[in-house]
Write an enzyme that holds these catalytic residues in place. Structure first.
Site, PDB file in Angstrom:
ATOM      1  N   ASP B  10       0.847  -0.967  -0.170  1.00 13.48           N
ATOM      2  CA  ASP B  10      -0.089   0.020   0.501  1.00 13.48           C
ATOM      3  C   ASP B  10       0.730   1.884   0.024  1.00 13.48           C
ATOM      4  O   ASP B  10       2.046   1.380   0.437  1.00 13.48           O
ATOM      5  CB  ASP B  10      -0.533   0.239   1.398  1.00 13.48           C
ATOM      6  CG  ASP B  10      -1.659   1.166   1.366  1.00 13.48           C
ATOM      7  OD1 ASP B  10      -2.628   1.575   0.254  1.00 13.48           O
ATOM      8  OD2 ASP B  10      -2.165   1.538   2.086  1.00 13.48           O
ATOM      9  N   SER B  11       0.190   2.572  -0.051  1.00 15.15           N
ATOM     10  CA  SER B  11       1.131   3.213  -0.229  1.00 15.15           C
ATOM     11  C   SER B  11       1.122   3.997   1.147  1.00 15.15           C
ATOM     12  O   SER B  11       2.009   5.107   1.881  1.00 15.15           O
ATOM     13  CB  SER B  11       0.724   4.481  -0.812  1.00 15.15           C
ATOM     14  OG  SER B  11      -0.791   5.257  -0.295  1.00 15.15           O
ATOM     15  N   CYS B  73      -3.720   0.008  -2.282  1.00 17.07           N
ATOM     16  CA  CYS B  73      -3.651   0.815  -2.708  1.00 17.07           C
ATOM     17  C   CYS B  73      -4.748   1.290  -3.803  1.00 17.07           C
ATOM     18  O   CYS B  73      -4.024   0.330  -4.752  1.00 17.07           O
ATOM     19  CB  CYS B  73      -2.304   1.172  -2.632  1.00 17.07           C
ATOM     20  SG  CYS B  73      -2.017   3.423  -3.105  1.00 17.07           S
ATOM     21  N   GLU B 151      -7.303   8.177  11.685  1.00 17.42           N
ATOM     22  CA  GLU B 151      -5.188   7.983  12.076  1.00 17.42           C
ATOM     23  C   GLU B 151      -5.636   8.873  13.071  1.00 17.42           C
ATOM     24  O   GLU B 151      -4.635   8.623  13.987  1.00 17.42           O
ATOM     25  CB  GLU B 151      -4.983   8.885  10.714  1.00 17.42           C
ATOM     26  CG  GLU B 151      -4.694   8.085   9.259  1.00 17.42           C
ATOM     27  CD  GLU B 151      -3.472   8.077   8.222  1.00 17.42           C
ATOM     28  OE1 GLU B 151      -2.642   8.951   8.503  1.00 17.42           O
ATOM     29  OE2 GLU B 151      -3.643   6.849   7.704  1.00 17.42           O
ATOM     30  N   CYS B 183     -12.097   2.524  -0.171  1.00 17.92           N
ATOM     31  CA  CYS B 183     -10.550   3.247   0.496  1.00 17.92           C
ATOM     32  C   CYS B 183     -10.462   2.324   1.258  1.00 17.92           C
ATOM     33  O   CYS B 183     -11.490   2.195   1.788  1.00 17.92           O
ATOM     34  CB  CYS B 183     -11.157   4.905   0.993  1.00 17.92           C
ATOM     35  SG  CYS B 183      -9.656   5.310   1.662  1.00 17.92           S
ATOM     36  N   HIS B 185      -8.756   3.246   4.021  1.00 22.56           N
ATOM     37  CA  HIS B 185      -9.172   3.536   5.495  1.00 22.56           C
ATOM     38  C   HIS B 185     -10.079   3.309   6.165  1.00 22.56           C
ATOM     39  O   HIS B 185     -10.574   3.115   7.132  1.00 22.56           O
ATOM     40  CB  HIS B 185      -9.091   4.426   5.702  1.00 22.56           C
ATOM     41  CG  HIS B 185      -7.474   5.130   6.142  1.00 22.56           C
ATOM     42  ND1 HIS B 185      -6.338   4.793   4.888  1.00 22.56           N
ATOM     43  CD2 HIS B 185      -6.896   5.922   7.376  1.00 22.56           C
ATOM     44  CE1 HIS B 185      -5.253   5.010   5.611  1.00 22.56           C
ATOM     45  NE2 HIS B 185      -5.604   5.821   6.282  1.00 22.56           N
TER      46      HIS B 185
END
Lengths: 265, 265
Positions: B10-11, B73, B151, B183, B185
């Site tokens: 992933d990035s 990603c 985050e 996404c 996240h």
């Protein structure tokens, strides 16, 4: 030198608060703005990389004939300003020291500093404040949601007020009397922050402080523009995605940015 | 091949939702995870640059002997997956197509897609869904505040619920029956999103879909690990700042990540 432009660079769009403050203070001055959007965020890069990018940005602005380089980016100001001052022939101004100085000049010992996680964990403001006043009592807080809230345009928004409460009421309880807005995006939230914190806490708007400082440096050198002459429209450059810069830029300037040119460094 | 590890890149950190789903589905498999944190975010980079980074990431994982490359990603999956499938000798799995397929398989025409601004403006999910069902009615919405909220660790938080309302109630009014969490996240917010949207809308969790798909590919090839043997601890690599990865990683995995190694590609 008088007719030359003021150069401002940032890793992205946040430096537009500095641009705006400079134009408010010195409406006759032409400004050339560079946002290094291809490389943002600087905050998560190494000091060497940040210094390299900052040098490239400065050289681009100098190639455009600017008379001063104003670094709106906190990470750049932390790591690259002394290097740039050494290698460039014109004045270079970083954002950290003027902000720290203004905080100390406010005359209260209890100082709060807010910024992105990268800025806060670098400790740059704390260091600069302590150099100027070793008795200062500093409380720092990173506010990672402020930048996305600003870029989303949620300026007068109940959610933003709640986020400000969440981050800043603990600082208020701690008894801070001065609060440094240590990120170029934060001046956009100044009214909301004042509203949430109420009276009794002085906000240090680093964009305004930078504009004051730029003005006083140019004045001292006799390089301020003669008022009546014209040296053309302000110029905006980015290293990636001009459309996003235009769109989000409107939130900062409350007006359209007609022309944003994409360049490669 | 059976004893080899599953490679995930992933990035940054978001791909840990995919890691977690893979471990839940196939607890016996060893996973090697690479977060290219030095280059994040990918979403604002050019397709050429993203492809270059993705190739470097894949080659690192292949150097570690993985049997499959799972691209967590979204930007990488949009631009690099077909190139990687061409040049690599092992299976490569992107996140877009499986997510789109699961959305269509849910059987409802009214599909919502949410993601970062970069993912939504790329139109990758819409394109993939329309290929599979030309009659689909797709409503897309970027949700730029979701990643910083995750985050920040504000998972069960009134502010997060308000932000979800702000972004998603318009999609609910629009009558969507299926919602693709586009996404990496967003699966962390799945419970909160369900709570706000109420019943009647099926959430497509791309991390779970990826884990299912990885399992079925390995099964078909006969490359699943024999259950009793052990091939060691999972490995985590990043290209910058292991400390931040460790800290934020705990929010994703609800456990400590003991060892994160920094590498340079």
């Amino acid at each position: 030198m008088n007719s030359r432009a003021i150069g401002v660079f940032d890793s992205g769009i946040g430096g537009l608060t500095v641009y705006k403050a400079i134009k408010k203070k010195m409406p006759g001055e032409k400004v050339i703005y560079l946002g290094d959007t291809a490389h943002l965020p600087y905050g998560t890069k190494s000091p060497e990389t940040i210094t390299k990018f900052s040098e490239e940005n400065s050289k681009f602005l100098i190639g455009k004939g600017v008379k001063i380089v104003v670094i709106a980016c906190n990470s750049s100001s932390s790591y690259a300003v002394s290097h740039l001052q050494k290698i460039l022939d014109i004045p270079v101004l970083g954002v950290i020291d003027p902000g720290a100085e203004a905080a100390v000049e406010n005359g209260e010992k209890e100082i709060g500093v807010i910024g992105t996680s990268a800025t806060i964990s670098s400790g740059a403001y704390e260091k600069s404040i302590m150099e100027k006043d070793p008795d200062a009592k500093i409380t720092s807080q990173d506010c990672p949601l402020f930048v996305p809230l600003v870029e989303e345009g949620w300026i007068d928004h109940k959610i933003t007020d709640l986020v400000i409460q969440e981050y800043l009421l603990p600082l208020k309880k701690q008894g801070i009397k001065t609060l440094v807005l240590g990120c170029t995006h934060y001046p956009v939230l100044k009214d909301a922050i004042s509203r949430v914190l109420g009276s009794g806490i002085t906000l240090i708007d680093s964009a305004e402080v930078m504009a004051e400082r730029t003005n006083s440096i140019l004045k001292k050198l006799g390089w301020l523009k003669a008022q009546e002459s014209s040296n053309g429209e302000d110029e905006f450059y980015v290293t990636d995605f001009p459309e996003r810069f235009k769109k989000v830029g409107e939130i900062f300037l409350k007006r359209k940015i007609d022309k944003v040119e994409m360049i490669s460094l």
